[in-house]
Design a protein around this motif. Sequence first.
Motif, PDB file in Angstrom:
ATOM      1  N   UNK A  72     130.471  23.524  10.918  1.00 31.76           N
ATOM      2  CA  UNK A  72     131.706  24.217  10.551  1.00 31.76           C
ATOM      3  C   UNK A  72     131.948  24.106   9.049  1.00 31.76           C
ATOM      4  N   UNK A  73     131.605  22.978   8.461  1.00 30.99           N
ATOM      5  CA  UNK A  73     131.752  22.801   7.011  1.00 30.99           C
ATOM      6  C   UNK A  73     130.871  23.801   6.262  1.00 30.99           C
ATOM      7  N   UNK A  74     129.658  24.043   6.756  1.00 37.36           N
ATOM      8  CA  UNK A  74     128.774  25.013   6.097  1.00 37.36           C
ATOM      9  C   UNK A  74     129.362  26.424   6.184  1.00 37.36           C
ATOM     10  N   UNK A  75     130.006  26.737   7.304  1.00 40.50           N
ATOM     11  CA  UNK A  75     130.646  28.048   7.446  1.00 40.50           C
ATOM     12  C   UNK A  75     131.836  28.142   6.497  1.00 40.50           C
ATOM     13  N   UNK A  76     132.621  27.082   6.422  1.00 39.35           N
ATOM     14  CA  UNK A  76     133.775  27.067   5.517  1.00 39.35           C
ATOM     15  C   UNK A  76     133.316  27.286   4.070  1.00 39.35           C
ATOM     16  N   UNK A  77     132.207  26.678   3.698  1.00 38.68           N
ATOM     17  CA  UNK A  77     131.661  26.847   2.353  1.00 38.68           C
ATOM     18  C   UNK A  77     131.316  28.318   2.097  1.00 38.68           C
ATOM     19  N   UNK A  78     130.677  28.966   3.079  1.00 42.33           N
ATOM     20  CA  UNK A  78     130.369  30.395   2.953  1.00 42.33           C
ATOM     21  C   UNK A  78     131.649  31.206   2.791  1.00 42.33           C
ATOM     22  N   UNK A  79     132.669  30.869   3.576  1.00 47.06           N
ATOM     23  CA  UNK A  79     133.940  31.609   3.524  1.00 47.06           C
ATOM     24  C   UNK A  79     134.579  31.497   2.144  1.00 47.06           C
ATOM     25  N   UNK A  80     134.440  30.355   1.510  1.00 51.17           N
ATOM     26  CA  UNK A  80     134.964  30.212   0.145  1.00 51.17           C
ATOM     27  C   UNK A  80     134.280  31.205  -0.790  1.00 51.17           C
ATOM     28  N   UNK A  81     132.976  31.335  -0.635  1.00 51.95           N
ATOM     29  CA  UNK A  81     132.233  32.301  -1.450  1.00 51.95           C
ATOM     30  C   UNK A  81     132.651  33.728  -1.162  1.00 51.95           C
ATOM     31  N   UNK A  82     132.890  34.033   0.127  1.00 51.44           N
ATOM     32  CA  UNK A  82     133.337  35.375   0.488  1.00 51.44           C
ATOM     33  C   UNK A  82     134.690  35.678  -0.159  1.00 51.44           C
ATOM     34  N   UNK A  83     135.575  34.701  -0.105  1.00 55.76           N
ATOM     35  CA  UNK A  83     136.902  34.884  -0.695  1.00 55.76           C
ATOM     36  C   UNK A  83     136.776  35.236  -2.176  1.00 55.76           C
ATOM     37  N   UNK A  84     135.934  34.500  -2.892  1.00 56.69           N
ATOM     38  CA  UNK A  84     135.759  34.763  -4.324  1.00 56.69           C
ATOM     39  C   UNK A  84     135.144  36.141  -4.560  1.00 56.69           C
ATOM     40  N   UNK A  85     134.133  36.497  -3.747  1.00 54.26           N
ATOM     41  CA  UNK A  85     133.491  37.808  -3.917  1.00 54.26           C
ATOM     42  C   UNK A  85     134.468  38.942  -3.620  1.00 54.26           C
ATOM     43  N   UNK A  86     135.207  38.815  -2.495  1.00 51.83           N
ATOM     44  CA  UNK A  86     136.168  39.849  -2.150  1.00 51.83           C
ATOM     45  C   UNK A  86     137.232  39.983  -3.224  1.00 51.83           C
ATOM     46  N   UNK A  87     137.740  38.854  -3.664  1.00 55.03           N
ATOM     47  CA  UNK A  87     138.806  38.883  -4.663  1.00 55.03           C
ATOM     48  C   UNK A  87     138.332  39.599  -5.932  1.00 55.03           C
ATOM     49  N   UNK A  88     137.162  39.215  -6.393  1.00 54.96           N
ATOM     50  CA  UNK A  88     136.619  39.814  -7.611  1.00 54.96           C
ATOM     51  C   UNK A  88     136.287  41.294  -7.396  1.00 54.96           C
ATOM     52  N   UNK A  89     135.611  41.595  -6.273  1.00 55.32           N
ATOM     53  CA  UNK A  89     135.181  42.957  -6.000  1.00 55.32           C
ATOM     54  C   UNK A  89     136.393  43.885  -5.825  1.00 55.32           C
ATOM     55  N   UNK A  90     137.380  43.432  -5.042  1.00 52.33           N
ATOM     56  CA  UNK A  90     138.550  44.269  -4.795  1.00 52.33           C
ATOM     57  C   UNK A  90     139.323  44.517  -6.075  1.00 52.33           C
ATOM     58  N   UNK A  91     139.539  43.481  -6.849  1.00 53.68           N
ATOM     59  CA  UNK A  91     140.291  43.648  -8.098  1.00 53.68           C
ATOM     60  C   UNK A  91     139.585  44.627  -9.036  1.00 53.68           C
ATOM     61  N   UNK A  92     138.278  44.490  -9.142  1.00 53.01           N
ATOM     62  CA  UNK A  92     137.522  45.359 -10.040  1.00 53.01           C
ATOM     63  C   UNK A  92     137.545  46.808  -9.541  1.00 53.01           C
ATOM     64  N   UNK A  93     137.326  46.999  -8.228  1.00 50.65           N
ATOM     65  CA  UNK A  93     137.352  48.350  -7.669  1.00 50.65           C
ATOM     66  C   UNK A  93     138.730  48.992  -7.839  1.00 50.65           C
ATOM     67  N   UNK A  94     139.769  48.237  -7.549  1.00 48.45           N
ATOM     68  CA  UNK A  94     141.131  48.753  -7.653  1.00 48.45           C
ATOM     69  C   UNK A  94     141.419  49.188  -9.086  1.00 48.45           C
ATOM     70  N   UNK A  95     141.013  48.356 -10.038  1.00 49.94           N
ATOM     71  CA  UNK A  95     141.215  48.666 -11.456  1.00 49.94           C
ATOM     72  C   UNK A  95     140.441  49.926 -11.838  1.00 49.94           C
ATOM     73  N   UNK A  96     139.188  50.041 -11.369  1.00 49.17           N
ATOM     74  CA  UNK A  96     138.366  51.209 -11.692  1.00 49.17           C
ATOM     75  C   UNK A  96     138.943  52.496 -11.098  1.00 49.17           C
ATOM     76  N   UNK A  97     139.462  52.410  -9.871  1.00 49.09           N
ATOM     77  CA  UNK A  97     139.954  53.602  -9.184  1.00 49.09           C
ATOM     78  C   UNK A  97     141.355  54.020  -9.611  1.00 49.09           C
ATOM     79  N   UNK A  98     142.220  53.033  -9.946  1.00 50.65           N
ATOM     80  CA  UNK A  98     143.626  53.359 -10.229  1.00 50.65           C
ATOM     81  C   UNK A  98     144.020  53.147 -11.682  1.00 50.65           C
ATOM     82  N   UNK A  99     143.255  52.337 -12.396  1.00 47.45           N
ATOM     83  CA  UNK A  99     143.633  51.992 -13.759  1.00 47.45           C
ATOM     84  C   UNK A  99     144.701  50.918 -13.828  1.00 47.45           C
ATOM     85  N   UNK A 100     145.062  50.324 -12.676  1.00 51.67           N
ATOM     86  CA  UNK A 100     146.100  49.289 -12.612  1.00 51.67           C
ATOM     87  C   UNK A 100     145.520  47.996 -12.056  1.00 51.67           C
TER      88      UNK A 100
END
Length: 135
Positions: A31-59
Amino acid sequence: MRSSVQGERNDEHFYDQLIQLAPNHEQAEVITSIRYDERGHYQMFRQMFRQMYRELTGHEVTGVSKEVPEQVTSYTAGLQQAFQGELSAIEKYWNIWFGFPLGVYKDTLYGIILDEQKHASKYNNLLLLNSAAYR
């Protein structure tokens, strides 16, 4: 995408509770190994979503989700919740994946989908181990 970011963050909190309930060190490590992966997913999603949102809306992205992490009532019930959660995440992420154009966003999300499939398999194995222990 916004709910996916929060969902990955809530998963980490849920898994922290599950780790505390694990019957032995080996299961806690899975479960700890899965939690570690989830931390990475959170960082990737956060970065990817913010960048995409900025590119698409300018905000910039604003606002925070009020979604509350699930509470674990028992170890086996938590394993079942986690297993079902991984399967739901896979379906949600596939729907998002199909909407992305070819490129880095699509490739990144594909890697996350593969991780979620791996996590579902690990939770399924833990469920089998614990159901056999109670026979």
